[in-house]
Design an enzyme around this catalytic site. Structure first.
Site, PDB file in Angstrom:
ATOM      1  N   SER A   1       0.857  -1.190   0.000  1.00 21.73           N
ATOM      2  CA  SER A   1       0.000   0.000   0.000  1.00 21.73           C
ATOM      3  C   SER A   1       0.892   1.238   0.000  1.00 21.73           C
ATOM      4  O   SER A   1       2.052   1.180   0.442  1.00 21.73           O
ATOM      5  CB  SER A   1      -0.859  -0.013   1.272  1.00 21.73           C
ATOM      6  OG  SER A   1      -1.464   1.247   1.471  1.00 21.73           O
TER       7      SER A   1
ATOM      8  N   TYR B   1      -2.174  -0.714  10.446  1.00 21.59           N
ATOM      9  CA  TYR B   1      -2.166  -1.083   9.027  1.00 21.59           C
ATOM     10  C   TYR B   1      -0.858  -0.621   8.373  1.00 21.59           C
ATOM     11  O   TYR B   1      -0.184  -1.391   7.680  1.00 21.59           O
ATOM     12  CB  TYR B   1      -3.384  -0.450   8.350  1.00 21.59           C
ATOM     13  CG  TYR B   1      -3.530  -0.755   6.879  1.00 21.59           C
ATOM     14  CD1 TYR B   1      -3.974  -1.998   6.451  1.00 21.59           C
ATOM     15  CD2 TYR B   1      -3.238   0.209   5.912  1.00 21.59           C
ATOM     16  CE1 TYR B   1      -4.132  -2.274   5.097  1.00 21.59           C
ATOM     17  CE2 TYR B   1      -3.385  -0.063   4.561  1.00 21.59           C
ATOM     18  CZ  TYR B   1      -3.835  -1.306   4.154  1.00 21.59           C
ATOM     19  OH  TYR B   1      -3.982  -1.576   2.811  1.00 21.59           O
TER      20      TYR B   1
HETATM   21  N1  NAP Z   1      -8.797  -0.986  -1.183  1.00 25.55           N
HETATM   22  C1  NAP Z   1      -7.792  -0.173  -0.856  1.00 25.55           C
HETATM   23  O1  NAP Z   1      -7.975   1.034  -0.614  1.00 25.55           O
HETATM   24  C2  NAP Z   1      -6.383  -0.725  -0.814  1.00 25.55           C
HETATM   25  C3  NAP Z   1      -5.331   0.175  -1.006  1.00 25.55           C
HETATM   26  C4  NAP Z   1      -4.040  -0.306  -0.933  1.00 25.55           C
HETATM   27  C5  NAP Z   1      -3.819  -1.633  -0.687  1.00 25.55           C
HETATM   28  N2  NAP Z   1      -4.860  -2.489  -0.504  1.00 25.55           N
HETATM   29  C6  NAP Z   1      -4.575  -3.894  -0.213  1.00 25.55           C
HETATM   30  O2  NAP Z   1      -5.167  -4.701  -1.198  1.00 25.55           O
HETATM   31  C7  NAP Z   1      -5.433  -5.995  -0.656  1.00 25.55           C
HETATM   32  C8  NAP Z   1      -6.855  -6.413  -0.990  1.00 25.55           C
HETATM   33  O3  NAP Z   1      -7.754  -5.548  -0.326  1.00 25.55           O
HETATM   34  P1  NAP Z   1      -9.211  -5.166  -0.887  1.00 25.55           P
HETATM   35  O4  NAP Z   1      -9.207  -3.710  -1.064  1.00 25.55           O
HETATM   36  O5  NAP Z   1      -9.557  -6.047  -2.000  1.00 25.55           O
HETATM   37  O6  NAP Z   1     -10.089  -5.496   0.393  1.00 25.55           O
HETATM   38  P2  NAP Z   1     -11.346  -6.486   0.586  1.00 25.55           P
HETATM   39  O7  NAP Z   1     -12.298  -6.302  -0.516  1.00 25.55           O
HETATM   40  O8  NAP Z   1     -11.807  -6.257   1.977  1.00 25.55           O
HETATM   41  O9  NAP Z   1     -10.675  -7.913   0.462  1.00 25.55           O
HETATM   42  C9  NAP Z   1      -9.846  -8.422   1.480  1.00 25.55           C
HETATM   43  C10 NAP Z   1      -9.554  -9.866   1.139  1.00 25.55           C
HETATM   44  O10 NAP Z   1      -8.692 -10.431   2.126  1.00 25.55           O
HETATM   45  C11 NAP Z   1      -9.210 -11.687   2.525  1.00 25.55           C
HETATM   46  N3  NAP Z   1      -8.829 -11.985   3.906  1.00 25.55           N
HETATM   47  C12 NAP Z   1      -8.879 -11.151   4.978  1.00 25.55           C
HETATM   48  N4  NAP Z   1      -8.468 -11.795   6.090  1.00 25.55           N
HETATM   49  C13 NAP Z   1      -8.139 -13.062   5.695  1.00 25.55           C
HETATM   50  C14 NAP Z   1      -7.659 -14.203   6.376  1.00 25.55           C
HETATM   51  N5  NAP Z   1      -7.402 -14.198   7.695  1.00 25.55           N
HETATM   52  N6  NAP Z   1      -7.439 -15.337   5.676  1.00 25.55           N
HETATM   53  C15 NAP Z   1      -7.678 -15.377   4.346  1.00 25.55           C
HETATM   54  N7  NAP Z   1      -8.141 -14.326   3.639  1.00 25.55           N
HETATM   55  C16 NAP Z   1      -8.371 -13.178   4.309  1.00 25.55           C
HETATM   56  C17 NAP Z   1     -10.736 -11.543   2.378  1.00 25.55           C
HETATM   57  O11 NAP Z   1     -11.300 -12.804   2.124  1.00 25.55           O
HETATM   58  P3  NAP Z   1     -12.338 -13.567   3.100  1.00 25.55           P
HETATM   59  O12 NAP Z   1     -13.089 -12.532   3.851  1.00 25.55           O
HETATM   60  O13 NAP Z   1     -13.150 -14.391   2.155  1.00 25.55           O
HETATM   61  O14 NAP Z   1     -11.427 -14.384   3.927  1.00 25.55           O
HETATM   62  C18 NAP Z   1     -10.825 -10.710   1.106  1.00 25.55           C
HETATM   63  O15 NAP Z   1     -10.778 -11.544  -0.022  1.00 25.55           O
HETATM   64  C19 NAP Z   1      -5.140  -5.891   0.845  1.00 25.55           C
HETATM   65  O16 NAP Z   1      -3.872  -6.416   1.118  1.00 25.55           O
HETATM   66  C20 NAP Z   1      -5.146  -4.393   1.088  1.00 25.55           C
HETATM   67  O17 NAP Z   1      -4.371  -4.040   2.191  1.00 25.55           O
HETATM   68  C21 NAP Z   1      -6.153  -2.067  -0.577  1.00 25.55           C
END
Ligand code: NAP
Length: 265
Positions: free
Chosen positions: A141, A154
């Site tokens: 991130s 985070y």
């Molecule tokens: N959206 C943003 O603003 C943003 C910006 C920068 C970086 N990111 C990064 O991008 C990545 C994806 O995030 P997103 O935005 O797609 O968020 P999201 O829609 O909330 O997805 C999070 C994912 O992580 C999985 N997860 C969470 N805890 C877990 C666990 N203990 N075991 C296995 N799976 C787990 C969830 O799957 P289940 O609930 O099915 O387990 C879900 O598929 C993350 O690493 C986040 O930090 C996001």
């Protein structure tokens, strides 16, 4: 790296960025093992991929659990016939004041964003090294380079993930196995709750649609990149923060006050 036929284990495949990344990779001929805890959400993503048509397998599992991590890797290897790429994309976030954050949540964030990816990589890496080729992609991130108020746990976990990526990349130099660190800026997914979205609007935080991040991940893989920062001016501020952190401290002072107000509300 050529993505045609590439065997990829993707964590967080049930989420906003994960499902977009899965679709972009599948469109380029990759074969995917989709990992996450929520079976129904994984089913939806897998159905979409299969209709493309693309190969998609589902692996239910929690990356914070050692036995489930091992099972995830074994299952992906069995279903895909091996693994060429691991994408550590699963992540967790809480926007709050650190002094008020539940210690169990702090642990969960570090387990999910740092320890889980490190230990899953540890499971996959021996197989990649035997093959003499492959890649680990860690989804970090902007907050892994610039520490942000009220995203303290985070930010700490993503700083750790960036350090892990850099050190491992240097350790693996010459092995045929690469490491890519991708740093998206904010994106429109469920990880950002209503409070974060309202705060982001007020401070005019740039927000990408998931497809933009997915394209960046695909490009980084195709070009064997060591790192990819998504979005300008965030990519510039990430470099500036490393050189002149006091300057960034001053630039963020006004924004910090707004963030604290939202985090308290
Ligand atoms: N959206 C943003 O603003 C943003 C910006 C920068 C970086 N990111 C990064 O991008 C990545 C994806 O995030 P997103 O935005 O797609 O968020 P999201 O829609 O909330 O997805 C999070 C994912 O992580 C999985 N997860 C969470 N805890 C877990 C666990 N203990 N075991 C296995 N799976 C787990 C969830 O799957 P289940 O609930 O099915 O387990 C879900 O598929 C993350 O690493 C986040 O930090 C996001």
């Amino acid at each position: 790296m050529n993505l045609e036929g590439c065997r990829i284990l993707l964590t967080g495949a049930s989420g906003g960025l994960g499902s977009a990344i899965a679709e972009s990779l599948a469109a380029r001929g990759a074969r995917l093992a989709l990992a996450g805890r929520r079976r129904d959400a994984l089913d939806t993503v897998a159905r979409r991929l299969r209709s493309m048509p693309a190969q998609a397998h589902i692996i239910e599992g929690d990356i914070t659990d050692a036995a489930q991590r091992r099972e995830m890797v074994e299952s992906a290897r069995a279903q895909l016939g091996g693994i060429d790429v691991l994408i550590n994309n699963a992540g967790a976030l809480e926007f709050t004041l650190f002094a008020e954050q539940d210690p169990a949540t702090i642990e969960r964030i570090v387990q999910t964003n740092l320890l889980g990816p490190m230990l899953l990589t540890r499971e996959v890496l021996p197989h990649l090294l035997v093959q003499g080729e492959g890649r680990v992609v860690n989804i970090g991130s902007t907050f892994g380079t610039i520490g942000f108020a009220c995203f303290t746990s985070y930010s700490a976990s993503k700083f750790g993930l960036r350090g892990f990526s850099e050190a491992l990349r240097r350790e693996l130099d010459g092995s045929g196995v690469g490491v890519t660190y991708v740093a998206p800026r904010a994106a429109r997914t469920a990880i950002n709750n209503g409070t974060v979205m309202a705060m982001a609007r007020e401070v005019k935080m740039n927000m990408d649609p998931p497809e933009v991040v997915a394209q960046a991940v695909v490009r980084a893989l195709q070009q064997d990149r060591d790192e990819a920062y998504v979005g300008f001016p965030e990519s510039f501020f990430a470099r500036l923060n490393a050189l002149l952190p006091r300057l960034v401290d001053r630039a963020l002072r006004g924004q910090n006050a707004v963030m604290r107000r939202y985090a308290q509300s």
